[in-house]
Write a protein that holds these residues in place. Structure first.
Motif, PDB file in Angstrom:
ATOM      1  N   MET A   1       0.967  -0.792   0.405  1.00 58.50           N
ATOM      2  CA  MET A   1       0.150   0.228   0.126  1.00 58.50           C
ATOM      3  C   MET A   1       0.583   1.670  -0.166  1.00 58.50           C
ATOM      4  N   GLU A   2       0.600   2.238  -0.386  1.00 61.61           N
ATOM      5  CA  GLU A   2       1.609   3.184  -1.028  1.00 61.61           C
ATOM      6  C   GLU A   2       0.673   4.124  -0.249  1.00 61.61           C
ATOM      7  N   THR A   3       1.983   5.308   1.211  1.00 63.55           N
ATOM      8  CA  THR A   3       2.030   5.215   1.731  1.00 63.55           C
ATOM      9  C   THR A   3       2.612   7.138   1.580  1.00 63.55           C
ATOM     10  N   TYR A   4       1.514   7.969   2.060  1.00 61.68           N
ATOM     11  CA  TYR A   4       1.843   9.384   1.710  1.00 61.68           C
ATOM     12  C   TYR A   4       1.138  10.066   2.668  1.00 61.68           C
ATOM     13  N   SER A   5       1.967  11.091   2.901  1.00 65.61           N
ATOM     14  CA  SER A   5       1.362  12.980   4.168  1.00 65.61           C
ATOM     15  C   SER A   5       0.457  13.627   3.707  1.00 65.61           C
ATOM     16  N   VAL A   6      -0.878  13.673   3.865  1.00 64.62           N
ATOM     17  CA  VAL A   6      -1.692  14.582   3.486  1.00 64.62           C
ATOM     18  C   VAL A   6      -1.658  15.604   3.398  1.00 64.62           C
ATOM     19  N   LYS A   7      -1.554  16.697   2.532  1.00 63.57           N
ATOM     20  CA  LYS A   7      -1.490  18.187   2.497  1.00 63.57           C
ATOM     21  C   LYS A   7      -1.774  18.680   3.317  1.00 63.57           C
ATOM     22  N   ARG A   8      -1.728  19.322   3.769  1.00 61.62           N
ATOM     23  CA  ARG A   8      -3.350  20.690   4.225  1.00 61.62           C
ATOM     24  C   ARG A   8      -2.798  21.876   3.217  1.00 61.62           C
ATOM     25  N   TYR A   9      -4.260  22.828   2.793  1.00 60.18           N
ATOM     26  CA  TYR A   9      -3.798  23.842   1.675  1.00 60.18           C
ATOM     27  C   TYR A   9      -4.961  24.755   2.511  1.00 60.18           C
ATOM     28  N   PRO A  10      -4.465  26.083   2.597  1.00 63.96           N
ATOM     29  CA  PRO A  10      -5.946  27.673   2.718  1.00 63.96           C
ATOM     30  C   PRO A  10      -7.101  27.383   2.187  1.00 63.96           C
ATOM     31  N   VAL A  11      -8.633  27.659   2.790  1.00 55.33           N
ATOM     32  CA  VAL A  11      -9.266  28.235   2.201  1.00 55.33           C
ATOM     33  C   VAL A  11      -8.869  29.462   1.911  1.00 55.33           C
ATOM     34  N   ALA A  12      -9.639  29.936   0.948  1.00 56.64           N
ATOM     35  CA  ALA A  12      -9.630  31.473  -0.008  1.00 56.64           C
ATOM     36  C   ALA A  12      -9.855  32.678   1.522  1.00 56.64           C
ATOM     37  N   PRO A  13      -9.439  33.504   1.727  1.00 56.98           N
ATOM     38  CA  PRO A  13     -10.008  34.691   3.123  1.00 56.98           C
ATOM     39  C   PRO A  13     -11.153  34.842   2.688  1.00 56.98           C
ATOM     40  N   GLY A  14     -11.687  35.185   4.056  1.00 54.40           N
ATOM     41  CA  GLY A  14     -12.858  35.825   4.276  1.00 54.40           C
ATOM     42  C   GLY A  14     -14.075  35.212   3.794  1.00 54.40           C
ATOM     43  N   VAL A  15     -13.594  33.697   3.327  1.00 54.73           N
ATOM     44  CA  VAL A  15     -14.279  32.574   3.138  1.00 54.73           C
ATOM     45  C   VAL A  15     -15.048  31.474   4.078  1.00 54.73           C
ATOM     46  N   TYR A  73     -12.224  26.778  -3.654  1.00 54.15           N
ATOM     47  CA  TYR A  73     -12.233  27.533  -2.816  1.00 54.15           C
ATOM     48  C   TYR A  73     -11.223  27.581  -1.791  1.00 54.15           C
ATOM     49  N   VAL A  74     -10.431  26.439  -2.424  1.00 51.56           N
ATOM     50  CA  VAL A  74      -8.864  26.027  -1.058  1.00 51.56           C
ATOM     51  C   VAL A  74      -7.954  26.055  -2.402  1.00 51.56           C
ATOM     52  N   ARG A  75      -6.748  26.974  -2.017  1.00 55.22           N
ATOM     53  CA  ARG A  75      -5.480  27.310  -2.341  1.00 55.22           C
ATOM     54  C   ARG A  75      -4.458  26.162  -2.628  1.00 55.22           C
ATOM     55  N   THR A  76      -4.194  25.244  -3.865  1.00 57.03           N
ATOM     56  CA  THR A  76      -4.019  24.553  -3.768  1.00 57.03           C
ATOM     57  C   THR A  76      -2.280  24.990  -4.534  1.00 57.03           C
ATOM     58  N   GLY A  77      -2.641  25.780  -5.093  1.00 55.73           N
ATOM     59  CA  GLY A  77      -1.626  26.470  -5.913  1.00 55.73           C
ATOM     60  C   GLY A  77      -1.451  25.772  -7.470  1.00 55.73           C
ATOM     61  N   SER A  78      -2.365  24.611  -8.139  1.00 55.71           N
ATOM     62  CA  SER A  78      -2.965  24.044  -9.730  1.00 55.71           C
ATOM     63  C   SER A  78      -4.826  24.592  -9.420  1.00 55.71           C
ATOM     64  N   ASP A  79      -4.706  24.318 -10.813  1.00 58.82           N
ATOM     65  CA  ASP A  79      -6.088  24.140 -10.871  1.00 58.82           C
ATOM     66  C   ASP A  79      -6.513  22.559 -11.522  1.00 58.82           C
ATOM     67  N   GLY A  80      -5.360  21.728 -11.769  1.00 58.85           N
ATOM     68  CA  GLY A  80      -5.711  20.460 -11.480  1.00 58.85           C
ATOM     69  C   GLY A  80      -5.475  20.238  -9.820  1.00 58.85           C
ATOM     70  N   TYR A  81      -4.973  18.202 -10.700  1.00 57.66           N
ATOM     71  CA  TYR A  81      -5.358  17.732  -9.760  1.00 57.66           C
ATOM     72  C   TYR A  81      -3.934  17.446  -8.181  1.00 57.66           C
ATOM     73  N   VAL A  82      -4.296  18.042  -7.669  1.00 62.30           N
ATOM     74  CA  VAL A  82      -2.258  17.584  -6.747  1.00 62.30           C
ATOM     75  C   VAL A  82      -2.745  16.145  -5.915  1.00 62.30           C
ATOM     76  N   THR A  83      -3.403  15.666  -5.694  1.00 66.46           N
ATOM     77  CA  THR A  83      -3.157  14.397  -4.901  1.00 66.46           C
ATOM     78  C   THR A  83      -4.523  13.326  -5.383  1.00 66.46           C
ATOM     79  N   VAL A  84      -4.366  12.168  -4.631  1.00 72.59           N
ATOM     80  CA  VAL A  84      -5.448  11.027  -5.684  1.00 72.59           C
ATOM     81  C   VAL A  84      -6.063  11.394  -6.103  1.00 72.59           C
ATOM     82  N   ARG A  85      -7.009  10.421  -7.112  1.00 71.30           N
ATOM     83  CA  ARG A  85      -8.144  10.295  -7.322  1.00 71.30           C
ATOM     84  C   ARG A  85      -8.867   9.412  -6.387  1.00 71.30           C
ATOM     85  N   CYS A  86     -10.245  10.006  -6.050  1.00 73.44           N
ATOM     86  CA  CYS A  86     -10.703   9.522  -4.700  1.00 73.44           C
ATOM     87  C   CYS A  86     -11.557   7.762  -5.089  1.00 73.44           C
ATOM     88  N   ALA A  87     -11.553   6.739  -4.176  1.00 76.26           N
ATOM     89  CA  ALA A  87     -11.943   5.636  -4.863  1.00 76.26           C
ATOM     90  C   ALA A  87     -12.808   5.578  -4.793  1.00 76.26           C
TER      91      ALA A  87
END
Length: 87
Positions: A1-15, A73-87
């Motif tokens: 099983m692949e392990t990876y750390s879950v990153k946290r991303y900031p929600v847009a200011p004032g939201v 509404y989440v600042r991931t720094g990307s318009d695409g996927y930044v982590t794995v797809r949900c199963a």
């Protein structure tokens, strides 16, 4: 099983972001996040298109069991996927 750390991303200011039970605004609101929080993005899934602070996206971020927020509404720094797809 692949392990990876879950990153946290900031929600847009004032939201105060609605957390939904699935990847769309047609799903019920589970809770509302306060302003200024960061969320863990466990996995991402395509869903309803939403226009938010960071553009228009159909990506929904899973932040907990049965908890989804629009990636527009989440600042991931990307318009695409930044982590794995949900199963």
């Amino acid at each position: 099983m692949e392990t990876y750390s879950v990153k946290r991303y900031p929600v847009a200011p004032g939201v105060r972001l609605n957390v939904r039970s699935g990847p769309g605004t047609n799903y019920g609101i589970v809770k509302v996040l306060p302003e200024g929080v960061s969320v863990p993005v466990n996995c991402q899934t395509p869903g309803q298109w939403v226009t938010g602070t960071y553009g228009t996206s159909n990506i929904w971020d899973n932040i907990g069991n049965g908890q989804y927020v629009s990636d527009a509404y989440v600042r991931t720094g990307s318009d695409g996927y930044v982590t794995v797809r949900c199963a």
